[in-house]
Structures are given as C-alpha cells and as structure tokens.
Design an enzyme around this catalytic site. Structure first.
Site, short mmCIF file in Angstrom:
data_model
loop_
_atom_site.label_atom_id
_atom_site.label_comp_id
_atom_site.label_asym_id
_atom_site.label_seq_id
_atom_site.Cartn_x
_atom_site.Cartn_y
_atom_site.Cartn_z
N PRO A 1 -28.55 105.06 76.27
CA PRO A 1 -27.77 105.86 77.22
C PRO A 1 -28.69 106.47 78.26
O PRO A 1 -29.78 106.93 77.92
CB PRO A 1 -27.12 106.95 76.36
CG PRO A 1 -27.66 106.81 75.00
CD PRO A 1 -28.49 105.57 74.90
N GLN B 1 -38.34 99.13 88.76
CA GLN B 1 -38.51 100.55 88.41
C GLN B 1 -38.18 101.42 89.64
O GLN B 1 -37.32 101.02 90.43
CB GLN B 1 -39.92 100.85 87.89
CG GLN B 1 -40.16 100.31 86.49
CD GLN B 1 -40.44 98.82 86.44
OE1 GLN B 1 -41.31 98.32 87.13
NE2 GLN B 1 -39.71 98.09 85.61
N ASP C 1 -33.10 101.85 87.96
CA ASP C 1 -31.67 101.58 87.78
C ASP C 1 -30.81 102.10 88.92
O ASP C 1 -29.65 102.47 88.72
CB ASP C 1 -31.18 102.16 86.45
CG ASP C 1 -31.94 101.62 85.27
OD1 ASP C 1 -32.37 100.45 85.34
OD2 ASP C 1 -32.13 102.36 84.28
N GLY D 1 -34.40 95.72 84.43
CA GLY D 1 -33.11 95.09 84.16
C GLY D 1 -32.27 95.24 85.41
O GLY D 1 -31.88 96.34 85.77
N HIS D 2 -32.08 94.16 86.14
CA HIS D 2 -31.38 94.20 87.42
C HIS D 2 -30.04 93.47 87.29
O HIS D 2 -30.02 92.27 87.04
CB HIS D 2 -32.23 93.57 88.52
CG HIS D 2 -33.54 94.28 88.73
ND1 HIS D 2 -34.57 93.76 89.46
CD2 HIS D 2 -33.97 95.50 88.32
CE1 HIS D 2 -35.59 94.62 89.47
NE2 HIS D 2 -35.24 95.68 88.78
N THR D 3 -28.96 94.20 87.45
CA THR D 3 -27.63 93.64 87.24
C THR D 3 -27.00 93.21 88.55
O THR D 3 -27.00 93.96 89.52
CB THR D 3 -26.71 94.71 86.60
OG1 THR D 3 -27.43 95.34 85.56
CG2 THR D 3 -25.43 94.10 86.08
N LYS E 1 -30.84 98.30 92.46
CA LYS E 1 -31.68 97.43 93.30
C LYS E 1 -31.20 95.98 93.24
O LYS E 1 -31.15 95.29 94.25
CB LYS E 1 -33.15 97.51 92.84
CG LYS E 1 -33.75 98.90 92.96
CD LYS E 1 -35.17 98.95 92.42
CE LYS E 1 -35.28 98.76 90.92
NZ LYS E 1 -34.67 99.82 90.11
N GLY F 1 -19.00 100.02 94.51
CA GLY F 1 -18.48 99.22 93.40
C GLY F 1 -19.57 98.25 92.99
O GLY F 1 -20.49 97.97 93.78
N GLY G 1 -30.31 99.09 76.46
CA GLY G 1 -29.00 99.58 76.03
C GLY G 1 -28.97 101.08 75.76
O GLY G 1 -27.94 101.62 75.36
P1 GDP Z 1 -31.46 98.19 89.01
O1 GDP Z 1 -32.37 98.19 87.85
O2 GDP Z 1 -31.90 99.12 90.09
O3 GDP Z 1 -31.18 96.80 89.55
O4 GDP Z 1 -30.06 98.75 88.50
P2 GDP Z 1 -29.30 98.34 87.13
O5 GDP Z 1 -28.72 96.99 87.31
O6 GDP Z 1 -30.18 98.57 85.97
O7 GDP Z 1 -28.19 99.46 87.07
C1 GDP Z 1 -27.24 99.63 88.08
C2 GDP Z 1 -25.85 99.45 87.47
O8 GDP Z 1 -24.87 99.92 88.38
C3 GDP Z 1 -25.49 97.99 87.23
O9 GDP Z 1 -24.69 97.91 86.09
C4 GDP Z 1 -24.68 97.60 88.47
O10 GDP Z 1 -23.73 96.56 88.20
C5 GDP Z 1 -23.97 98.90 88.76
N1 GDP Z 1 -23.68 99.16 90.19
C6 GDP Z 1 -24.46 98.90 91.27
N2 GDP Z 1 -23.89 99.40 92.39
C7 GDP Z 1 -22.74 99.99 92.00
C8 GDP Z 1 -21.72 100.72 92.69
O11 GDP Z 1 -21.78 100.94 93.89
N3 GDP Z 1 -20.68 101.19 91.94
C9 GDP Z 1 -20.59 100.98 90.60
N4 GDP Z 1 -19.55 101.48 89.95
N5 GDP Z 1 -21.54 100.30 89.92
C10 GDP Z 1 -22.59 99.82 90.61
P1 IMO Z 2 -35.45 98.80 86.62
O1 IMO Z 2 -36.25 97.81 87.44
C1 IMO Z 2 -35.34 102.46 84.31
C2 IMO Z 2 -38.96 103.50 82.06
C3 IMO Z 2 -38.85 103.50 80.56
C4 IMO Z 2 -39.87 104.57 80.21
C5 IMO Z 2 -40.96 104.34 81.26
C6 IMO Z 2 -42.15 103.52 80.75
O2 IMO Z 2 -34.30 98.21 85.90
O3 IMO Z 2 -35.08 99.96 87.48
P2 IMO Z 2 -42.44 100.91 80.28
O4 IMO Z 2 -41.76 100.01 79.31
O5 IMO Z 2 -42.33 100.49 81.69
O6 IMO Z 2 -43.87 101.20 79.90
O7 IMO Z 2 -41.68 102.33 80.12
O8 IMO Z 2 -40.34 103.69 82.34
N1 IMO Z 2 -38.55 102.24 82.72
C7 IMO Z 2 -37.39 102.09 83.39
N2 IMO Z 2 -36.35 102.92 83.55
N3 IMO Z 2 -35.33 101.25 84.91
C8 IMO Z 2 -36.38 100.42 84.78
O9 IMO Z 2 -36.49 99.26 85.49
C9 IMO Z 2 -37.46 100.80 83.96
N4 IMO Z 2 -38.63 100.21 83.60
C10 IMO Z 2 -39.28 101.11 82.86
O10 IMO Z 2 -37.56 103.82 80.13
O11 IMO Z 2 -39.32 105.84 80.45
MG MG Z 3 -32.30 98.49 85.79
#
Ligand code: GDP
Ligand code: IMO
Ligand code: MG
Length: 433
Positions: free
Chosen positions: A304, A224, A13, A40-42, A16, A414, A302
């Site tokens: 925290p 990950q 998270d 989960g990539h946003t 990426k 942002g 979802g």
């Molecule tokens: P990923 O799994 O590495 O792709 O990351 P996630 O999408 O799970 O979580 C990153 C969160 O941070 C997402 O909700 C993005 O929209 C948000 N985000 C990414 N870069 C920034 C930033 O520079 N500032 C803020 N405020 N949010 C960001």
């Molecule tokens: P992205 O690509 C954050 C965590 C789970 C758990 C551990 C093992 O969005 O960064 P799994 O279901 O893979 O066997 O769970 O890894 N986990 C992540 N945490 N971002 C992820 O992916 C994750 N994918 C798995 O929460 O601790």
């Molecule tokens: Mg993610």
C-alpha cells in the site's frame, strides 16, 4: 528535432508510464537512463493493462525504438520475463529494443546482500523493493560490477564471478548468515543469459547520438522520482541512482546540449512507498480515500502506498534541480468530491517556517503549512477538453503551478490513454516535436 526528458517530481509512481506512453507517439526513440526493475510503470489502453519494469514504456507503440541505457541496472532474468510477456501479447522487441553493452547486471548475490542488509538495519530499514538495485550500484561504484558485455566472454565472466564470490560468500556467511553461492552454477546461468542478450546489445550512446544527428527525436524516460534520487532527496531513504534530469547524460552517454527540455510528472496529491519522511502524509479518512480511489498499491511490490496532500515544497525543489519546463499533473480525477483541497506551501520545523526543501527532514517533527482551496462537485474523469474542466480545477492547477514555480503543461484525469488534456498555448506546445 527536440529531445525531451521526463522525470518524476515526487517519490515515484507519479504516472510516468502513462505519460511516456502518450508522449511516445511524438518521438522516434524512448530511452531509459537509470534504475532497474524496482520501477513499475503502468500503461492502460483498451482493455489491457501493461506493467513495465525495465523496458521503456515506448515499447507499446509498435514503430518506436527503445533503449535501456548504461545507467540502468539490468536483471537478465527479469528482462527476459518482461520480453516474454510482451511477445506473448504480440509486442515485438527484436530490432526495436537495445540494451547498452555497458549496463551493469544484477546477480543473485545482490539480492542476498540486500536482504541481509535490510534485516540488519532493523527499524531503520529503507523498505527497498528487494530487487538487488542498491548492491548492484554499490558494485558498480566499487569497480567490481559485471556489465552486459562481460557475459559475451566465458573466460572474462568466470574470472569476475569467481573473484566476486570470493568476497561475497564470506560477507554473506559472516555478516548475514546467508549463502554461499556456487560459482560454477552462476557462470553457466550468466553465460546462457549472455547468449540470449547478445542480439539486444549495442553501443547505445553511439546509437542515440547517430539517431539525433540524423534528426530523430528522443524521449528520455526517468524511473523513480526526484525525492528518491541518490543526491537530491531524503537520504538515506532513497534509491541508488540519479533519477533527476542530471542522470540523463551520464546514464545514456549523451551531452547536456542534447536535452531541449524537461517535463516533471506529479500526482495532484502525494504518495510514497517504503520508509522515510513524507511531510504531507495523511493518517485519516482522506488518506484512506486517496488510496482507495487512486488504487494506490505498488506496481512492483503490491505494498500500500502512503498518501497525502500535494507538497509544494517538494515540487518547487523538483522544478529547481531538474530545470523543469512543465509539469504533467496526473490523477486529478482522484480528488473528485474532496472539499476542501489542501496544498502544502511550506513546512514548520522546530517553530521555524521553511519554504525550501531542507537537506535533512526529521521524520515526524515537520508541520506542513497548508492553503485550502475549494474542491469540485462533479466527476471529471470523462472530461476531454481543457475548457470543460470545472473552474475549481483550473483554480487548483493555477495555484499548484504558482507554488511549484513551474507551469502546467498537461493533465491526466484517468488511467486510460485518452484521458489527457493540454492547456491551449501551454508550455508543451513549444517543446514537443
Ligand atoms: P509510474 O511508476 O510513475 O509509471 O506510475 P505507476 O504506474 O507506478 O502508478 C501510477 C498509477 O496511476 C497506475 O496504476 C496508472 O494506471 C494510474 N494512473 C495514471 N494516471 C492516472 C490518472 O490520471 N487517473 C487515474 N485514476 N489513474 C491514473
Ligand atoms: P517507479 O519508477 C516508488 C523506493 C522503494 C524504497 C526506495 C529504495 O515505479 O516510480 P530500491 O529497491 O530502489 O533500493 O528501494 O525506493 N522505490 C520506488 N518507489 N516507485 C518506484 O519506481 C520506486 N523504485 C524504488 O520503495 O523506498
Ligand atoms: Mg511505479
């Protein structure tokens, strides 16, 4: 043309998805090499928020090719759901998204085994995403997995499902009090999935290597993060795939000489979802503020996210095991108004100062050693030029880079596509196509 890998340096998270979406403009192909729909990539642009789980984030750029490599585990139902959601938004996937014939498939019993195993672990549970990821990789290594190509032949698929359920139904019943699964129903479902999957299937190693031979550039997208990698992390609180840069080659069928550089994405602070050690975790007002301002809730489940200060020990380790050329530092804006800011430079474990990531981290008995830096007083989310960032931001980034043993190549301030800045003459000027 250069090919570049992008990995998470923390516990996932890191942002990426956002960075891949931005970088994808410069590449021809974006290829995922590991993980599954645990990711989960946003990506946010305009008024739209896209959350991608299996499909590479490059799909949002209309002219790009995307690849789901052999190292990815694919839940067909989840894939089709994602494809349908993209198509409903006018984002096409046919002839643009390719899935490796060799990719292993997630089957319903993988979910059953995961639920049973997590419940039995009790307080030692990993806190997985419940997507069947671990059991699917287990089957792959045990040589009882079912690959995308196997669905093309009803006879082959039937034999495999019957053989697997012979074992799995017993396991589920006797060990976990669950199941059984009906083989006939599963065969019908997966034959149908196979038919729908067929136009997306390819020998993606061949596709990628031919494209690179023809001068096309590829961005390798990690899911990950380093500290969730099966080998290089806080085992056993990890995921079951090779999330680090080493996974690129085996997960896509390309040679190491094809990877010209690796970018490591890191938040300006640290988060983690699920169980396991997190030395810089904050259980106070600042931790709460990071979660609230950073909207730190899992994009997949979802849940925290646990929040804390930037961990320089973890970052240095990520720079080493991935051979990072540059850091992409995200969510800098979330640190607005926090003063002082703390950077972890080492750990104290049993009275001993430790500077490098130990192979095992005792849960709770680690004292992070911090260096304090002044915060900045004005919000930075609207800043678009590197030189307009407050001097305290520059100082924070300089120190973060020194501690991490890796230069900063870009920052994100942002969630939106536009909120990205590259330092003049930074390491990415030379690396990116
Ligand atoms: P990923 O799994 O590495 O792709 O990351 P996630 O999408 O799970 O979580 C990153 C969160 O941070 C997402 O909700 C993005 O929209 C948000 N985000 C990414 N870069 C920034 C930033 O520079 N500032 C803020 N405020 N949010 C960001
Ligand atoms: P992205 O690509 C954050 C965590 C789970 C758990 C551990 C093992 O969005 O960064 P799994 O279901 O893979 O066997 O769970 O890894 N986990 C992540 N945490 N971002 C992820 O992916 C994750 N994918 C798995 O929460 O601790
Ligand atoms: Mg993610």
């Amino acid at each position: 043309m250069p090919n570049v890998a992008l990995v998470g340096t923390q516990w996932g998270d890191e942002g990426k998805g956002k960075i891949v979406d931005w970088l994808a403009e410069r590449f021809d192909i974006v290829a995922r090499y590991q993980g599954g729909n645990n990711a989960g990539h946003t990506v946010i642009y305009g008024d739209t928020k896209h959350v991608l789980h299996l499909v590479p984030s490059g799909i949002l750029r209309p002219d790009k090719i995307c690849v789901i490599g052999n190292g990815v585990v694919v839940d067909p139902e989840a894939l089709f759901e994602e494809i349908d959601a993209l198509e409903a938004r006018g984002i096409t996937t046919r002839d643009r998204l390719w899935v490796s014939e060799r990719a292993h498939l997630i089957l319903p019993y993988h979910h059953g085994i995961e639920l049973g195993s997590e419940a039995r672990r009790g307080d030692d549970r990993i806190g997985t995403t419940s997507r069947g990821i671990g059991p699917c990789y287990q089957d792959k290594m045990a040589r009882s997995g079912i690959r995308a190509i196997d669905c093309a032949d009803r006879g082959v698929l039937s034999r495999m499902i019957v053989a697997n359920l012979n074992v799995v139904n017993d396991l589920l019943h006797h060990l976990y009090g669950r199941g059984p699964f009906d083989p006939e129903q599963m065969i019908e479902t997966y034959v149908a999935y196979g038919q729908r999957l067929r136009p997306y299937l390819a020998d993606t190693s061949l596709l990628l290597n031919r494209a690179m031979d023809a001068g096309r550039s590829v961005l390798f997208e990690g899911a990950q993060g380093t500290h969730l990698d099966i080998d290089h992390s806080t085992y056993p609180f990890v995921t079951s795939s090779s999330a680090t840069a080493g996974g690129v080659c085996s997960g896509l069928g390309i040679g190491p000489s094809r990877v010209d550089g690796v970018i490591g994405v890191t938040k300006a602070y640290t988060t983690r979802v699920g169980a396991g050690p997190m030395p810089t975790e904050l259980d106070d007002e600042v931790g709460e503020q990071l979660r609230r301002v950073g909207q730190e809730f899992g994009a997949t489940t979802g849940r925290p996210r646990r929040c804390g200060w930037f961990d320089g020990v973890a970052a240095r380790y990520a720079a080493r095991v991935n051979g990072l050329a540059a850091l992409a530092v995200t969510k800098l804006d979330v640190l607005d108004g926090i003063d002082p800011l703390r950077l972890c430079v080492g750990y104290e474990i049993d009275g001993v100062h430790v500077k490098e990531m130990p192979s095992t981290l005792p849960n709770g008995a680690i004292r992070p050693l911090y260096e304090d830096l002044p915060g900045w007083s004005r919000p930075i989310a609207e800043v678009r030029r590197w030189e307009d960032l407050p001097p305290e931001v520059h100082r924070y980034l300089e120190r973060l880079a020194e501690i991490s043993h890796c230069p900063v190549g870009m920052v994100s301030n942002g969630a939106d596509r536009e909120a990205i800045m590259l330092p003049p003459d930074g390491p990415l000027e030379r690396l990116l196509p």
